[in-house]
Scaffold this motif. Structure first.
Motif, PDB file in Angstrom:
ATOM      1  N   GLU A   1      -4.457   5.003   7.742  1.00  0.00           N
ATOM      2  CA  GLU A   1      -3.161   5.270   7.127  1.00  0.00           C
ATOM      3  C   GLU A   1      -2.027   5.231   8.139  1.00  0.00           C
ATOM      4  O   GLU A   1      -0.855   5.207   7.744  1.00  0.00           O
ATOM      5  N   SER A   2      -2.352   5.265   9.421  1.00  0.00           N
ATOM      6  CA  SER A   2      -1.345   5.422  10.466  1.00  0.00           C
ATOM      7  C   SER A   2      -0.824   4.077  10.944  1.00  0.00           C
ATOM      8  O   SER A   2      -1.341   3.012  10.590  1.00  0.00           O
ATOM      9  N   ALA A   3       0.230   4.144  11.793  1.00  0.00           N
ATOM     10  CA  ALA A   3       0.832   2.954  12.395  1.00  0.00           C
ATOM     11  C   ALA A   3       1.146   1.904  11.338  1.00  0.00           C
ATOM     12  O   ALA A   3       0.678   0.766  11.402  1.00  0.00           O
ATOM     13  N   VAL A   4       1.972   2.284  10.371  1.00  0.00           N
ATOM     14  CA  VAL A   4       2.318   1.411   9.255  1.00  0.00           C
ATOM     15  C   VAL A   4       3.840   1.243   9.168  1.00  0.00           C
ATOM     16  O   VAL A   4       4.594   2.122   9.591  1.00  0.00           O
ATOM     17  N   PRO A   5       4.312   0.135   8.588  1.00  0.00           N
ATOM     18  CA  PRO A   5       5.749  -0.058   8.383  1.00  0.00           C
ATOM     19  C   PRO A   5       6.199   0.604   7.082  1.00  0.00           C
ATOM     20  O   PRO A   5       6.373  -0.043   6.053  1.00  0.00           O
ATOM     21  N   GLY A   6       6.379   1.919   7.120  1.00  0.00           N
ATOM     22  CA  GLY A   6       6.682   2.673   5.915  1.00  0.00           C
ATOM     23  C   GLY A   6       8.155   2.989   5.759  1.00  0.00           C
ATOM     24  O   GLY A   6       8.897   3.091   6.745  1.00  0.00           O
ATOM     25  N   VAL A   7       8.587   3.163   4.510  1.00  0.00           N
ATOM     26  CA  VAL A   7       9.939   3.635   4.197  1.00  0.00           C
ATOM     27  C   VAL A   7       9.826   4.773   3.193  1.00  0.00           C
ATOM     28  O   VAL A   7       8.983   4.752   2.300  1.00  0.00           O
TER      29      VAL A   7
ATOM     30  N   ALA B   1       0.828  -1.202   0.000  1.00  0.00           N
ATOM     31  CA  ALA B   1       0.000   0.000   0.000  1.00  0.00           C
ATOM     32  C   ALA B   1       0.855   1.241   0.000  1.00  0.00           C
ATOM     33  O   ALA B   1       1.627   1.474   0.907  1.00  0.00           O
ATOM     34  N   ALA B   2       0.756   2.054  -1.019  1.00  0.00           N
ATOM     35  CA  ALA B   2       1.527   3.294  -1.099  1.00  0.00           C
ATOM     36  C   ALA B   2       0.885   4.347  -0.213  1.00  0.00           C
ATOM     37  O   ALA B   2      -0.321   4.374  -0.014  1.00  0.00           O
ATOM     38  N   PHE B   3       1.727   5.260   0.292  1.00  0.00           N
ATOM     39  CA  PHE B   3       1.202   6.357   1.102  1.00  0.00           C
ATOM     40  C   PHE B   3       0.836   7.509   0.193  1.00  0.00           C
ATOM     41  O   PHE B   3       1.658   7.999  -0.572  1.00  0.00           O
ATOM     42  N   ALA B   4      -0.382   7.955   0.254  1.00  0.00           N
ATOM     43  CA  ALA B   4      -0.824   9.094  -0.548  1.00  0.00           C
ATOM     44  C   ALA B   4      -0.910  10.325   0.336  1.00  0.00           C
ATOM     45  O   ALA B   4      -1.534  10.298   1.393  1.00  0.00           O
TER      46      ALA B   4
ATOM     47  N   ASP C   1       5.046   9.563  -4.267  1.00  0.00           N
ATOM     48  CA  ASP C   1       6.167   9.504  -5.193  1.00  0.00           C
ATOM     49  C   ASP C   1       7.506   9.211  -4.519  1.00  0.00           C
ATOM     50  O   ASP C   1       8.504   8.998  -5.210  1.00  0.00           O
ATOM     51  N   ASN C   2       7.563   9.224  -3.176  1.00  0.00           N
ATOM     52  CA  ASN C   2       8.859   9.004  -2.528  1.00  0.00           C
ATOM     53  C   ASN C   2       8.832   7.936  -1.440  1.00  0.00           C
ATOM     54  O   ASN C   2       9.842   7.718  -0.763  1.00  0.00           O
ATOM     55  N   SER C   3       7.713   7.256  -1.258  1.00  0.00           N
ATOM     56  CA  SER C   3       7.623   6.316  -0.137  1.00  0.00           C
ATOM     57  C   SER C   3       6.651   5.187  -0.452  1.00  0.00           C
ATOM     58  O   SER C   3       5.868   5.258  -1.400  1.00  0.00           O
ATOM     59  N   PHE C   4       6.717   4.148   0.362  1.00  0.00           N
ATOM     60  CA  PHE C   4       5.725   3.081   0.282  1.00  0.00           C
ATOM     61  C   PHE C   4       5.693   2.310   1.589  1.00  0.00           C
ATOM     62  O   PHE C   4       6.611   2.410   2.414  1.00  0.00           O
TER      63      PHE C   4
END
Length: 449
Positions: free
Chosen positions: A417-423, A22-25, A72-75
């Motif tokens: 959208e919160s509390a996610v393992p994002g980079v 899931a990409a972060f928008a 465009d810069n994270s997922f």
């Protein structure tokens, strides 16, 4: 190791997040936080992007959209789901930690973070320990560490938990008495582990984590694996009786006097030496046998330039890149109203009229591990309590989780959208400027690498 000077070859940064989970928008309303004065006059001949001018006075937060994790810069990492994650479709995680190590000549990515149990909205007043995921690529597939041979029938991927107290043996402690579950009339079941970091140092795996506010003793500890990344792990000798460092008065009022120690412990290594990093200003060198720190009381402090007044900071982390040390903290951007009626965004202490808005990553830079460090700057909006790392191609990344406890991501419309393992990708502003920012857009201050 957190020393990023691997000499690895570079490639172009990962384009987009299609197929990577899931990409972060970026929410549309975030545009309201943008600073209309952001510079757009980059010189095409400049190799590295520019530092942005810092907001004045010192301590004012930078809220520009380019510093947000965006599509465009994270997922969000496509971590293997546990049974508890199936309904949500994404692993619930705070304090996301990801790193890349070369093990037996091959890159190995690891991921971990603060977990919660089914039925609770947060990781308190108890959780069931620390989970680890591994992958050969940042893009995945990400699999839970295979703990089935260590604990057949137990939940896969769980490498440490207060539940494992029954594994204690003479001369081998897995769970110390101060880490065990306990009960009281106010909260019921209590005890948990927060903010784990996983490190591969001198051929061994080390987990540094902390017990949270509901534990018998609150503070940081370290585990060492007697096998591979999956364990089995045991507690080091220096934490058999207490967390690292001295106790002091801190945390919520329900914490017993003498029980609170410094949280958010991390490990920084360089060559054959390693240091403990504690929130929010302490460090100590580890003994050569890694069973304790050399100085156990009155720990030395980083030479920083604090805000005035200094707010509560969390998640201290040190990352070395191109000869510079980057000291990362998490700080709440609190909004208030200026005398002229405009909105003020700043890393303020709590006070009437100040509202938590975003949990940011702030960074200071130094030529030496202990400092002196530069003034802090906003490196990522909403990306607080993270770590920086270099992937096996030499590209720079930071983690994020988007804090649901308060502020922007506590809104009911955004909690999914919160509390996610994002980079999120990072950019370096070059040897003369030496800053690391969240990868900014085309007008983010200069030409790309």
């Amino acid at each position: 190791m957190t020393d990023a000077e691997h000499g690895l070859h570079r490639r172009s940064l990962l384009a987009g997040a299609t197929g990577l989970g899931a990409a972060f928008a970026l929410p549309a309303s975030a545009a309201q936080a943008a600073d209309a004065t952001a510079p757009t006059t980059a010189k095409a001949s400049r190799r590295h992007p520019r530092n942005w001018p810092d907001p004045e006075p010192y301590g004012v937060a930078d809220t520009r959209v380019d510093l947000w994790p965006r599509e465009d810069n994270s997922f969000v990492l496509p971590l293997e789901l546990r049974p508890r994650d199936k309904e949500r479709g994404t692993v619930w995680m705070r304090d996301t930690y990801v790193n890349c190590f070369v093990v037996d000549g091959r890159p190995l990515y690891v991921a971990t973070g603060t977990s919660r149990v089914p039925g609770l909205e947060a990781a308190a007043p108890w959780n069931d320990g620390i989970f680890v995921w591994t992958s050969r690529s940042l893009e995945g597939p990400w699999k839970l560490a295979d703990t089935t041979r260590i604990r057949p029938g137990a939940e896969k991927g769980k490498v440490w938990s207060p539940e494992f107290v029954g594994e204690n043996r003479p001369g081998r402690t897995v769970v110390a008495p101060w880490q065990e579950y306990w009960h009281d009339d106010r909260f019921g079941k209590r005890g948990h582990a927060w903010a784990p970091e996983l490190h591969h140092f001198r051929g061994k795996w080390y987990l540094v984590a902390c017990t949270g506010d509901y534990a018998k003793k609150v503070g940081s500890f370290m585990l060492v694996s007697e096998g591979g990344v999956e364990g089995p792990y045991r507690l080091i000798e220096g934490n058999l009786d207490k967390p690292f460092g001295d106790s002091f008065i801190g945390g919520p009022s329900f914490i017993e006097p003498g029980a609170y120690h410094h949280i958010d412990g991390g490990l920084y290594s360089e060559g054959d030496d390693a240091w403990l990093v504690l929130h929010n200003n302490l460090y100590a060198k580890f003994r050569d046998d890694m069973e304790d720190i050399v100085t156990t009381t009155n720990l030395p402090t980083f030479r920083q330039q604090p805000y005035s007044p200094e707010p509560y900071l969390e998640g201290a982390y040190v990352f070395k890149y191109k000869g510079k040390y980057h000291l990362v903290h998490a700080a709440w951007d609190r909004t208030s109203v200026n005398a002229d009626g405009t909105v003020r965004h700043a890393y303020d202490v709590p006070a009437a009229g100040r509202v938590q808005y975003q949990y940011d990553a702030i960074v200071a830079v130094a030529d030496r591990f202990e400092g002196p460090y530069s003034k802090r700057y906003t490196a990522g909006v909403g990306a607080g309590h993270n770590n920086f790392f270099v992937d096996h191609r030499g590209d720079l990344w930071a983690t994020y989780f988007l804090n649901p406890a308060a502020g922007y991501y506590s809104n009911d419309s955004r909690t999914a959208e919160s509390a996610v393992p994002g980079v999120v990708r990072l950019e370096w502003t070059g040897p003369s400027d030496g800053r690391l920012y969240v990868k900014r857009g085309s007008d983010g201050g200069g030409t790309r690498h």
